[in-house]
Design a protein around this motif. Structure first.
Motif, PDB file in Angstrom:
ATOM      1  N   ILE A 164      27.655  62.448  81.518  1.00  0.00           N
ATOM      2  CA  ILE A 164      26.551  62.607  80.579  1.00  0.00           C
ATOM      3  C   ILE A 164      27.157  62.725  79.183  1.00  0.00           C
ATOM      4  CG2 ILE A 164      24.587  64.032  79.907  1.00  0.00           C
ATOM      5  CD1 ILE A 164      24.395  64.964  82.832  1.00  0.00           C
ATOM      6  N   ASN A 165      26.693  61.902  78.242  1.00  0.00           N
ATOM      7  CA  ASN A 165      27.308  61.837  76.907  1.00  0.00           C
ATOM      8  C   ASN A 165      28.811  61.604  77.069  1.00  0.00           C
ATOM      9  OD1 ASN A 165      25.092  64.414  76.447  1.00  0.00           O
ATOM     10  ND2 ASN A 165      24.937  62.655  75.080  1.00  0.00           N
ATOM     11  N   ALA A 166      29.171  60.642  77.894  1.00  0.00           N
ATOM     12  CA  ALA A 166      30.562  60.490  78.325  1.00  0.00           C
ATOM     13  C   ALA A 166      31.247  59.285  77.688  1.00  0.00           C
ATOM     14  CB  ALA A 166      30.616  60.379  79.844  1.00  0.00           C
ATOM     15  N   ALA A 168      34.670  50.153  90.348  1.00  0.00           N
ATOM     16  CA  ALA A 168      33.321  49.683  90.031  1.00  0.00           C
ATOM     17  C   ALA A 168      32.350  50.097  91.141  1.00  0.00           C
ATOM     18  CB  ALA A 168      33.325  48.171  89.874  1.00  0.00           C
ATOM     19  N   GLY A 169      31.207  50.603  90.737  1.00  0.00           N
ATOM     20  CA  GLY A 169      30.204  51.048  91.700  1.00  0.00           C
ATOM     21  C   GLY A 169      30.340  52.503  92.102  1.00  0.00           C
ATOM     22  N   GLN A 170      31.423  53.168  91.658  1.00  0.00           N
ATOM     23  CA  GLN A 170      31.617  54.572  92.029  1.00  0.00           C
ATOM     24  C   GLN A 170      31.350  55.529  90.875  1.00  0.00           C
ATOM     25  OE1 GLN A 170      35.502  54.060  94.675  1.00  0.00           O
ATOM     26  NE2 GLN A 170      34.673  56.127  94.848  1.00  0.00           N
ATOM     27  N   TYR A 171      30.832  55.023  89.777  1.00  0.00           N
ATOM     28  CA  TYR A 171      30.525  55.922  88.668  1.00  0.00           C
ATOM     29  C   TYR A 171      29.283  55.453  87.934  1.00  0.00           C
ATOM     30  CZ  TYR A 171      32.574  52.569  85.330  1.00  0.00           C
ATOM     31  OH  TYR A 171      32.837  51.462  84.565  1.00  0.00           O
ATOM     32  N   GLY A 172      28.654  56.389  87.240  1.00  0.00           N
ATOM     33  CA  GLY A 172      27.451  56.088  86.467  1.00  0.00           C
ATOM     34  C   GLY A 172      27.400  56.982  85.242  1.00  0.00           C
ATOM     35  N   ILE A 173      26.673  56.541  84.228  1.00  0.00           N
ATOM     36  CA  ILE A 173      26.659  57.223  82.938  1.00  0.00           C
ATOM     37  C   ILE A 173      25.229  57.396  82.439  1.00  0.00           C
ATOM     38  CG2 ILE A 173      27.469  57.156  80.537  1.00  0.00           C
ATOM     39  CD1 ILE A 173      29.743  57.335  82.589  1.00  0.00           C
ATOM     40  N   LEU A 174      24.928  58.593  81.923  1.00  0.00           N
ATOM     41  CA  LEU A 174      23.694  58.836  81.197  1.00  0.00           C
ATOM     42  C   LEU A 174      24.075  59.009  79.728  1.00  0.00           C
ATOM     43  CD1 LEU A 174      20.605  59.364  81.333  1.00  0.00           C
ATOM     44  CD2 LEU A 174      21.153  61.812  81.498  1.00  0.00           C
ATOM     45  N   ALA A 175      23.606  58.100  78.879  1.00  0.00           N
ATOM     46  CA  ALA A 175      24.026  58.064  77.481  1.00  0.00           C
ATOM     47  C   ALA A 175      22.836  58.275  76.553  1.00  0.00           C
ATOM     48  CB  ALA A 175      24.698  56.726  77.169  1.00  0.00           C
ATOM     49  N   ALA A 176      23.130  58.810  75.353  1.00  0.00           N
ATOM     50  CA  ALA A 176      22.092  59.089  74.363  1.00  0.00           C
ATOM     51  C   ALA A 176      22.227  58.126  73.185  1.00  0.00           C
ATOM     52  CB  ALA A 176      22.197  60.528  73.882  1.00  0.00           C
ATOM     53  N   ARG A 177      21.115  57.586  72.775  1.00  0.00           N
ATOM     54  CA  ARG A 177      21.129  56.575  71.711  1.00  0.00           C
ATOM     55  C   ARG A 177      21.492  57.154  70.346  1.00  0.00           C
ATOM     56  NH1 ARG A 177      16.368  55.272  74.711  1.00  0.00           N
ATOM     57  NH2 ARG A 177      16.604  53.315  75.881  1.00  0.00           N
ATOM     58  N   GLN A 178      21.285  58.448  70.138  1.00  0.00           N
ATOM     59  CA  GLN A 178      21.558  59.056  68.838  1.00  0.00           C
ATOM     60  C   GLN A 178      22.747  60.030  68.901  1.00  0.00           C
ATOM     61  OE1 GLN A 178      18.220  59.227  70.173  1.00  0.00           O
ATOM     62  NE2 GLN A 178      17.692  57.299  69.166  1.00  0.00           N
ATOM     63  N   ASP A 179      23.645  59.807  69.814  1.00  0.00           N
ATOM     64  CA  ASP A 179      24.791  60.702  69.993  1.00  0.00           C
ATOM     65  C   ASP A 179      25.803  60.499  68.863  1.00  0.00           C
ATOM     66  OD1 ASP A 179      27.017  62.155  70.864  1.00  0.00           O
ATOM     67  OD2 ASP A 179      26.676  61.631  72.967  1.00  0.00           O
ATOM     68  N   PRO A 180      26.115  61.549  68.061  1.00  0.00           N
ATOM     69  CA  PRO A 180      27.073  61.391  66.975  1.00  0.00           C
ATOM     70  C   PRO A 180      28.524  61.549  67.421  1.00  0.00           C
ATOM     71  CG  PRO A 180      26.200  63.608  66.927  1.00  0.00           C
ATOM     72  CD  PRO A 180      25.497  62.898  68.059  1.00  0.00           C
ATOM     73  N   VAL A 181      28.755  61.983  68.654  1.00  0.00           N
ATOM     74  CA  VAL A 181      30.117  62.196  69.159  1.00  0.00           C
ATOM     75  C   VAL A 181      30.516  61.041  70.075  1.00  0.00           C
ATOM     76  CG1 VAL A 181      31.648  63.745  70.438  1.00  0.00           C
ATOM     77  CG2 VAL A 181      29.863  64.694  68.950  1.00  0.00           C
ATOM     78  N   ALA A 182      29.827  60.913  71.198  1.00  0.00           N
ATOM     79  CA  ALA A 182      30.016  59.745  72.070  1.00  0.00           C
ATOM     80  C   ALA A 182      29.012  58.695  71.607  1.00  0.00           C
ATOM     81  CB  ALA A 182      29.788  60.133  73.528  1.00  0.00           C
ATOM     82  N   PRO A 236      26.932  55.253  70.631  1.00  0.00           N
ATOM     83  CA  PRO A 236      26.583  54.094  71.451  1.00  0.00           C
ATOM     84  C   PRO A 236      27.691  53.049  71.493  1.00  0.00           C
ATOM     85  CG  PRO A 236      24.673  54.795  70.209  1.00  0.00           C
ATOM     86  CD  PRO A 236      25.817  55.634  69.716  1.00  0.00           C
ATOM     87  N   ALA A 237      28.340  52.811  70.351  1.00  0.00           N
ATOM     88  CA  ALA A 237      29.429  51.822  70.333  1.00  0.00           C
ATOM     89  C   ALA A 237      30.577  52.265  71.223  1.00  0.00           C
ATOM     90  CB  ALA A 237      29.913  51.616  68.898  1.00  0.00           C
ATOM     91  N   MET A 238      30.904  53.564  71.194  1.00  0.00           N
ATOM     92  CA  MET A 238      31.970  54.088  72.046  1.00  0.00           C
ATOM     93  C   MET A 238      31.595  53.968  73.520  1.00  0.00           C
ATOM     94  SD  MET A 238      33.560  57.955  72.143  1.00  0.00           S
ATOM     95  CE  MET A 238      34.093  57.923  70.429  1.00  0.00           C
ATOM     96  N   THR A 239      30.349  54.285  73.827  1.00  0.00           N
ATOM     97  CA  THR A 239      29.879  54.174  75.212  1.00  0.00           C
ATOM     98  C   THR A 239      29.961  52.743  75.699  1.00  0.00           C
ATOM     99  OG1 THR A 239      28.367  56.033  74.858  1.00  0.00           O
ATOM    100  CG2 THR A 239      27.920  54.602  76.738  1.00  0.00           C
ATOM    101  N   GLU A 240      29.474  51.822  74.894  1.00  0.00           N
ATOM    102  CA  GLU A 240      29.463  50.416  75.299  1.00  0.00           C
ATOM    103  C   GLU A 240      30.870  49.879  75.498  1.00  0.00           C
ATOM    104  OE1 GLU A 240      27.178  48.766  72.158  1.00  0.00           O
ATOM    105  OE2 GLU A 240      25.256  49.460  72.982  1.00  0.00           O
ATOM    106  N   GLN A 241      31.810  50.261  74.610  1.00  0.00           N
ATOM    107  CA  GLN A 241      33.172  49.768  74.771  1.00  0.00           C
ATOM    108  C   GLN A 241      33.885  50.470  75.920  1.00  0.00           C
ATOM    109  OE1 GLN A 241      35.596  49.787  71.201  1.00  0.00           O
ATOM    110  NE2 GLN A 241      37.040  48.329  72.087  1.00  0.00           N
ATOM    111  N   SER A 242      33.579  51.746  76.152  1.00  0.00           N
ATOM    112  CA  SER A 242      34.179  52.479  77.267  1.00  0.00           C
ATOM    113  C   SER A 242      33.837  51.848  78.610  1.00  0.00           C
ATOM    114  CB  SER A 242      33.699  53.937  77.267  1.00  0.00           C
ATOM    115  OG  SER A 242      34.306  54.711  76.285  1.00  0.00           O
TER     116      SER A 242
END
Length: 230
Positions: A91-93, A168-182, A184-190
């Motif tokens: 979450i926010n990862a 692949a298939g063994q992990y999942g992410i809940l991400a926030a669109r307005q996250d100033p730390v993680a 969106p660009a960091m999430t997408e590239q991660s």
């Protein structure tokens, strides 16, 4: 059915109590909530002790559901054996944090180095500034500078992308669109190419600010695991 063991790990600058709203809402009395020792508490806590506790529950016949917020996800990605029956969710990862040639969306190294330097002199200010960035009220306990320094070292050097690419298939992410730390660009590239990223509106503290979304996300992850290990 083999049991599923939930293991929660908080992010940098927080403590095990960070998860209380989500764990209470889930009602998972079997959860293990690790403490990386970033805040001074009544009981000894450190990344080393947390790793020992995690190792103790990685036993044959029991599937682990690793749940990490922010740095907690990266920490779990580096410390979980992640056997075929295990699953890792964040979450926010992020899978990497510091910027490097292959990770342009990361935080500039100089920012983390400045935080490391600040921990030597004014750890309270470093932690307060981070809480302010996250939108959190100030910490209720004093910072533990050595453990915070260990956490920053992980943020500087850690990169779980190669390991996760093989899972692949063994992990999942809940991400926030307005996250100033993680961000969106960091999430997408991660997690490039991973279809298991769910987006919601919100900032860096989803387990505090959107308990419902976190509960739904985690219940679904556990339900899938329980079906798979029957």
């Amino acid at each position: 059915m083999r049991p599923v063991k939930p293991v929660f790990v908080h992010g940098w600058g927080f403590g095990s109590g960070f998860w209380a709203p989500v764990v209470d809402a889930l009602g998972w009395t079997d959860a293990l909530i690790l403490d990386l020792g970033f805040l001074e508490g009544s009981a000894p806590a450190s990344p080393m002790l947390a790793a020992q506790h995690l190792q103790a529950v990685q036993v044959p016949g029991e599937a682990l559901l690793g749940i990490g917020h922010s740095l907690g996800f990266l920490w779990l990605a580096e410390h979980m054996a992640l056997s075929p029956t295990d699953r890792l969710v964040g979450i926010n990862a992020f899978a990497a944090f510091a910027a490097r040639e292959s990770f342009a969306s990361g935080v500039p190294v100089r920012v983390l180095q400045r935080m490391l330097k600040g921990l030597s002199n004014t750890p309270e200010k470093v932690l307060a500034d981070f809480y302010n960035l996250c939108g959190a009220s100030g910490p209720s306990m004093a910072p533990c500078a050595p453990n915070l320094r260990d956490g920053l070292d992980l943020l500087l050097a850690g990169d779980a992308r190669p390991a996760l690419a093989a899972k692949a298939g063994q992990y999942g992410i809940l991400a926030a669109r307005q996250d100033p730390v993680a961000t969106p660009a960091m999430t997408e590239q991660s997690f490039a190419g991973c279809a298991a990223v769910q987006w919601v509106d919100g900032g860096h503290l989803l387990p505090q600010t959107d308990v419902s979304a976190c509960v739904t996300f985690l219940q679904a992850a556990r339900r899938t695991m329980e079906q798979d290990v029957q």
